[in-house]
Design a protein around this motif. Structure first.
Motif, PDB file in Angstrom:
ATOM      1  N   PHE A  83       0.822  -1.213   0.000  1.00 43.04           N
ATOM      2  CA  PHE A  83       0.000   0.000   0.000  1.00 43.04           C
ATOM      3  C   PHE A  83       0.857   1.264   0.000  1.00 43.04           C
ATOM      4  O   PHE A  83       0.497   2.262  -0.626  1.00 43.04           O
ATOM      5  N   SER A  84       1.983   1.225   0.661  1.00 41.15           N
ATOM      6  CA  SER A  84       2.899   2.371   0.636  1.00 41.15           C
ATOM      7  C   SER A  84       3.396   2.627  -0.782  1.00 41.15           C
ATOM      8  O   SER A  84       3.464   3.777  -1.227  1.00 41.15           O
ATOM      9  N   GLN A  85       3.742   1.565  -1.481  1.00 42.63           N
ATOM     10  CA  GLN A  85       4.171   1.705  -2.872  1.00 42.63           C
ATOM     11  C   GLN A  85       3.047   2.254  -3.745  1.00 42.63           C
ATOM     12  O   GLN A  85       3.279   3.063  -4.645  1.00 42.63           O
ATOM     13  N   MET A  86       1.822   1.826  -3.460  1.00 42.21           N
ATOM     14  CA  MET A  86       0.670   2.289  -4.235  1.00 42.21           C
ATOM     15  C   MET A  86       0.402   3.779  -4.008  1.00 42.21           C
ATOM     16  O   MET A  86      -0.125   4.449  -4.899  1.00 42.21           O
ATOM     17  N   LYS A  87       0.749   4.275  -2.845  1.00 40.97           N
ATOM     18  CA  LYS A  87       0.582   5.702  -2.570  1.00 40.97           C
ATOM     19  C   LYS A  87       1.611   6.537  -3.322  1.00 40.97           C
ATOM     20  O   LYS A  87       1.340   7.664  -3.710  1.00 40.97           O
ATOM     21  N   ILE A  88       2.797   5.972  -3.512  1.00 38.46           N
ATOM     22  CA  ILE A  88       3.902   6.701  -4.132  1.00 38.46           C
ATOM     23  C   ILE A  88       3.839   6.641  -5.655  1.00 38.46           C
ATOM     24  O   ILE A  88       4.015   7.647  -6.334  1.00 38.46           O
ATOM     25  N   PHE A  89       3.581   5.443  -6.198  1.00 40.94           N
ATOM     26  CA  PHE A  89       3.656   5.224  -7.635  1.00 40.94           C
ATOM     27  C   PHE A  89       2.280   4.936  -8.222  1.00 40.94           C
ATOM     28  O   PHE A  89       1.357   4.555  -7.509  1.00 40.94           O
ATOM     29  N   SER A  90       2.179   5.060  -9.522  1.00 43.03           N
ATOM     30  CA  SER A  90       0.924   4.722 -10.211  1.00 43.03           C
ATOM     31  C   SER A  90       0.745   3.197 -10.195  1.00 43.03           C
ATOM     32  O   SER A  90       1.694   2.444  -9.987  1.00 43.03           O
ATOM     33  N   SER A  91      -0.452   2.772 -10.433  1.00 43.26           N
ATOM     34  CA  SER A  91      -0.761   1.341 -10.332  1.00 43.26           C
ATOM     35  C   SER A  91      -0.046   0.491 -11.386  1.00 43.26           C
ATOM     36  O   SER A  91       0.107  -0.712 -11.196  1.00 43.26           O
ATOM     37  N   ASP A  92       0.376   1.104 -12.481  1.00 46.96           N
ATOM     38  CA  ASP A  92       1.076   0.332 -13.506  1.00 46.96           C
ATOM     39  C   ASP A  92       2.604   0.423 -13.397  1.00 46.96           C
ATOM     40  O   ASP A  92       3.320  -0.094 -14.238  1.00 46.96           O
ATOM     41  N   HIS A  93       3.072   1.037 -12.327  1.00 44.97           N
ATOM     42  CA  HIS A  93       4.520   1.137 -12.110  1.00 44.97           C
ATOM     43  C   HIS A  93       5.066  -0.241 -11.750  1.00 44.97           C
ATOM     44  O   HIS A  93       4.412  -1.033 -11.066  1.00 44.97           O
ATOM     45  N   GLU A  94       6.281  -0.537 -12.210  1.00 48.24           N
ATOM     46  CA  GLU A  94       6.854  -1.872 -11.985  1.00 48.24           C
ATOM     47  C   GLU A  94       7.050  -2.197 -10.498  1.00 48.24           C
ATOM     48  O   GLU A  94       6.946  -3.359 -10.104  1.00 48.24           O
ATOM     49  N   ASN A  95       7.335  -1.195  -9.660  1.00 44.88           N
ATOM     50  CA  ASN A  95       7.461  -1.448  -8.215  1.00 44.88           C
ATOM     51  C   ASN A  95       6.142  -1.940  -7.634  1.00 44.88           C
ATOM     52  O   ASN A  95       6.107  -2.910  -6.872  1.00 44.88           O
ATOM     53  N   VAL A  96       5.073  -1.266  -7.986  1.00 45.90           N
ATOM     54  CA  VAL A  96       3.747  -1.654  -7.481  1.00 45.90           C
ATOM     55  C   VAL A  96       3.397  -3.048  -7.977  1.00 45.90           C
ATOM     56  O   VAL A  96       2.933  -3.899  -7.200  1.00 45.90           O
ATOM     57  N   GLU A  97       3.624  -3.295  -9.239  1.00 44.51           N
ATOM     58  CA  GLU A  97       3.311  -4.607  -9.806  1.00 44.51           C
ATOM     59  C   GLU A  97       4.110  -5.720  -9.133  1.00 44.51           C
ATOM     60  O   GLU A  97       3.569  -6.789  -8.832  1.00 44.51           O
ATOM     61  N   SER A  98       5.377  -5.478  -8.879  1.00 38.02           N
ATOM     62  CA  SER A  98       6.192  -6.513  -8.231  1.00 38.02           C
ATOM     63  C   SER A  98       5.756  -6.753  -6.779  1.00 38.02           C
ATOM     64  O   SER A  98       5.737  -7.898  -6.320  1.00 38.02           O
ATOM     65  N   PHE A  99       5.395  -5.689  -6.068  1.00 29.36           N
ATOM     66  CA  PHE A  99       4.910  -5.860  -4.691  1.00 29.36           C
ATOM     67  C   PHE A  99       3.585  -6.623  -4.676  1.00 29.36           C
ATOM     68  O   PHE A  99       3.370  -7.489  -3.820  1.00 29.36           O
ATOM     69  N   ILE A 100       2.713  -6.304  -5.605  1.00 30.52           N
ATOM     70  CA  ILE A 100       1.429  -7.004  -5.683  1.00 30.52           C
ATOM     71  C   ILE A 100       1.644  -8.478  -6.027  1.00 30.52           C
ATOM     72  O   ILE A 100       1.017  -9.361  -5.424  1.00 30.52           O
ATOM     73  N   ASP A 101       2.522  -8.749  -6.964  1.00 32.37           N
ATOM     74  CA  ASP A 101       2.815 -10.138  -7.337  1.00 32.37           C
ATOM     75  C   ASP A 101       3.376 -10.924  -6.151  1.00 32.37           C
ATOM     76  O   ASP A 101       2.976 -12.061  -5.898  1.00 32.37           O
ATOM     77  N   LEU A 102       4.299 -10.317  -5.446  1.00 32.35           N
ATOM     78  CA  LEU A 102       4.896 -10.987  -4.285  1.00 32.35           C
ATOM     79  C   LEU A 102       3.854 -11.209  -3.184  1.00 32.35           C
ATOM     80  O   LEU A 102       3.802 -12.282  -2.571  1.00 32.35           O
ATOM     81  N   LEU A 103       3.015 -10.217  -2.965  1.00 28.44           N
ATOM     82  CA  LEU A 103       1.942 -10.361  -1.971  1.00 28.44           C
ATOM     83  C   LEU A 103       1.004 -11.496  -2.368  1.00 28.44           C
ATOM     84  O   LEU A 103       0.618 -12.323  -1.533  1.00 28.44           O
ATOM     85  N   HIS A 104       0.647 -11.541  -3.626  1.00 24.32           N
ATOM     86  CA  HIS A 104      -0.230 -12.606  -4.115  1.00 24.32           C
ATOM     87  C   HIS A 104       0.401 -13.983  -3.887  1.00 24.32           C
ATOM     88  O   HIS A 104      -0.264 -14.908  -3.411  1.00 24.32           O
ATOM     89  N   ASP A 105       1.680 -14.109  -4.204  1.00 26.67           N
ATOM     90  CA  ASP A 105       2.378 -15.385  -4.007  1.00 26.67           C
ATOM     91  C   ASP A 105       2.400 -15.797  -2.537  1.00 26.67           C
ATOM     92  O   ASP A 105       2.096 -16.938  -2.198  1.00 26.67           O
ATOM     93  N   ARG A 106       2.767 -14.868  -1.668  1.00 24.66           N
ATOM     94  CA  ARG A 106       2.853 -15.186  -0.232  1.00 24.66           C
ATOM     95  C   ARG A 106       1.485 -15.546   0.341  1.00 24.66           C
ATOM     96  O   ARG A 106       1.361 -16.514   1.094  1.00 24.66           O
TER      97      ARG A 106
END
Length: 73
Positions: free
Chosen positions: A39-62
């Motif tokens: 969520f912190s990354q989502m506040k900083i970057f747009s939803s299509d930013h690679e940081n947000v996407e990688s955090f979401i992917d990792l969260l989904h996996d975990r």
């Protein structure tokens, strides 16, 4: 007749549904921590930013691995 068990060694050793071992608790803490970071990354970057996407992917996996193992959070 008193059914209370005074000696803990005589108490049943089965875990109840609410008992959580330390490994599982650490996994839960890790997931919650990663949700916060995502969520912190989502506040900083747009939803299509690679940081947000990688955090979401990792969260989904975990979260997926945890739910496959324990069925509920």
């Amino acid at each position: 007749m008193n059914n209370k068990v005074d000696d803990p060694s005589q108490a049943p050793s089965q875990k109840t549904e609410r008992d959580i071992d330390k490994k599982q608790l650490n996994e839960i803490k890790d997931i919650i921590n990663h949700i916060e970071k995502t969520f912190s990354q989502m506040k900083i970057f747009s939803s299509d930013h690679e940081n947000v996407e990688s955090f979401i992917d990792l969260l989904h996996d975990r979260l997926s691995k945890y739910l496959e193992k324990y069925w509920k959070l």
